[in-house]
Design a protein around this motif. Structure first.
Motif, PDB file in Angstrom:
ATOM      1  N   GLY A  11      47.947  48.740  34.052  1.00 25.96           N
ATOM      2  CA  GLY A  11      46.967  48.684  35.138  1.00 25.96           C
ATOM      3  C   GLY A  11      45.614  48.191  34.667  1.00 25.96           C
ATOM      4  N   VAL A  12      45.201  48.649  33.495  1.00 28.54           N
ATOM      5  CA  VAL A  12      43.924  48.176  32.941  1.00 28.54           C
ATOM      6  C   VAL A  12      44.007  46.687  32.626  1.00 28.54           C
ATOM      7  CG1 VAL A  12      42.382  48.378  30.946  1.00 28.54           C
ATOM      8  CG2 VAL A  12      43.230  50.432  32.083  1.00 28.54           C
ATOM      9  N   VAL A  14      45.951  44.392  34.082  1.00 33.39           N
ATOM     10  CA  VAL A  14      45.952  43.639  35.340  1.00 33.39           C
ATOM     11  C   VAL A  14      44.557  43.629  35.956  1.00 33.39           C
ATOM     12  CG1 VAL A  14      46.832  43.662  37.707  1.00 33.39           C
ATOM     13  CG2 VAL A  14      48.396  43.964  35.799  1.00 33.39           C
ATOM     14  N   ALA A  15      43.858  44.756  35.903  1.00 30.22           N
ATOM     15  CA  ALA A  15      42.494  44.809  36.437  1.00 30.22           C
ATOM     16  C   ALA A  15      41.574  43.862  35.668  1.00 30.22           C
ATOM     17  CB  ALA A  15      41.967  46.233  36.370  1.00 30.22           C
ATOM     18  N   PHE A  16      41.726  43.807  34.352  1.00 31.76           N
ATOM     19  CA  PHE A  16      40.896  42.912  33.547  1.00 31.76           C
ATOM     20  C   PHE A  16      41.152  41.452  33.906  1.00 31.76           C
ATOM     21  CE2 PHE A  16      40.064  40.516  29.608  1.00 31.76           C
ATOM     22  CZ  PHE A  16      38.709  40.775  29.500  1.00 31.76           C
ATOM     23  N   GLY A  18      42.294  40.408  36.720  1.00 30.62           N
ATOM     24  CA  GLY A  18      41.751  40.236  38.065  1.00 30.62           C
ATOM     25  C   GLY A  18      40.257  39.993  38.054  1.00 30.62           C
ATOM     26  N   TRP A  19      39.556  40.727  37.212  1.00 32.11           N
ATOM     27  CA  TRP A  19      38.103  40.530  37.111  1.00 32.11           C
ATOM     28  C   TRP A  19      37.788  39.123  36.614  1.00 32.11           C
ATOM     29  CZ3 TRP A  19      34.786  43.291  39.585  1.00 32.11           C
ATOM     30  CH2 TRP A  19      34.982  44.644  39.784  1.00 32.11           C
ATOM     31  N   TRP A  24      34.076  38.477  41.991  1.00 29.15           N
ATOM     32  CA  TRP A  24      33.804  39.886  41.710  1.00 29.15           C
ATOM     33  C   TRP A  24      34.049  40.768  42.928  1.00 29.15           C
ATOM     34  CZ3 TRP A  24      30.251  42.708  44.378  1.00 29.15           C
ATOM     35  CH2 TRP A  24      29.331  42.002  45.150  1.00 29.15           C
ATOM     36  N   ALA A  27      37.901  41.326  43.440  1.00 27.83           N
ATOM     37  CA  ALA A  27      38.432  42.247  42.437  1.00 27.83           C
ATOM     38  C   ALA A  27      37.988  43.672  42.743  1.00 27.83           C
ATOM     39  CB  ALA A  27      37.977  41.828  41.048  1.00 27.83           C
ATOM     40  N   ILE A  30      40.092  45.111  45.585  1.00 27.26           N
ATOM     41  CA  ILE A  30      41.438  45.470  45.137  1.00 27.26           C
ATOM     42  C   ILE A  30      41.410  46.796  44.379  1.00 27.26           C
ATOM     43  CG2 ILE A  30      43.311  44.794  43.582  1.00 27.26           C
ATOM     44  CD1 ILE A  30      42.687  41.874  44.414  1.00 27.26           C
ATOM     45  N   VAL A  31      40.451  46.951  43.484  1.00 25.54           N
ATOM     46  CA  VAL A  31      40.346  48.195  42.717  1.00 25.54           C
ATOM     47  C   VAL A  31      40.076  49.370  43.644  1.00 25.54           C
ATOM     48  CG1 VAL A  31      38.950  49.413  40.998  1.00 25.54           C
ATOM     49  CG2 VAL A  31      39.680  47.076  40.571  1.00 25.54           C
ATOM     50  N   VAL A  34      43.290  50.275  45.469  1.00 27.44           N
ATOM     51  CA  VAL A  34      44.276  50.937  44.609  1.00 27.44           C
ATOM     52  C   VAL A  34      43.882  52.388  44.359  1.00 27.44           C
ATOM     53  CG1 VAL A  34      45.182  50.953  42.246  1.00 27.44           C
ATOM     54  CG2 VAL A  34      45.119  48.832  43.546  1.00 27.44           C
TER      55      VAL A  34
END
Length: 64
Positions: A11-12, A14-16, A18-19, A24, A27, A30-31, A34
């Motif tokens: 998850g971290v 994928v988030a990275f 995405g960023w 911004w 992203a 989305i965060v 979630v």
């Protein structure tokens, strides 16, 4: 390493990504979605369901 740790690492990651790839604000939306979806689901439970969920968590049987 536990399954939960692998999910967190994924998850971290994928988030990275995405960023880096998304604007911004996209992203961030989305965060927030979630994180917000499970919180909203928990808040929709009535008190008896919350107590039942707490008992299950105490016995460590959730997720088997």
């Amino acid at each position: 390493m536990s399954n939960r740790a692998w999910w967190i690492i994924g998850g971290v990651g994928v988030a990275f990504v995405g960023w880096l790839l998304l604007p911004w604000w996209a992203a961030l939306l989305i965060v927030l979605a979630v994180v917000g979806a499970p919180v909203a689901g928990y808040l929709m439970l009535d008190p008896s369901q919350r107590r039942r969920l707490a008992r299950i968590r105490e016995r460590r049987q959730l997720g088997r």
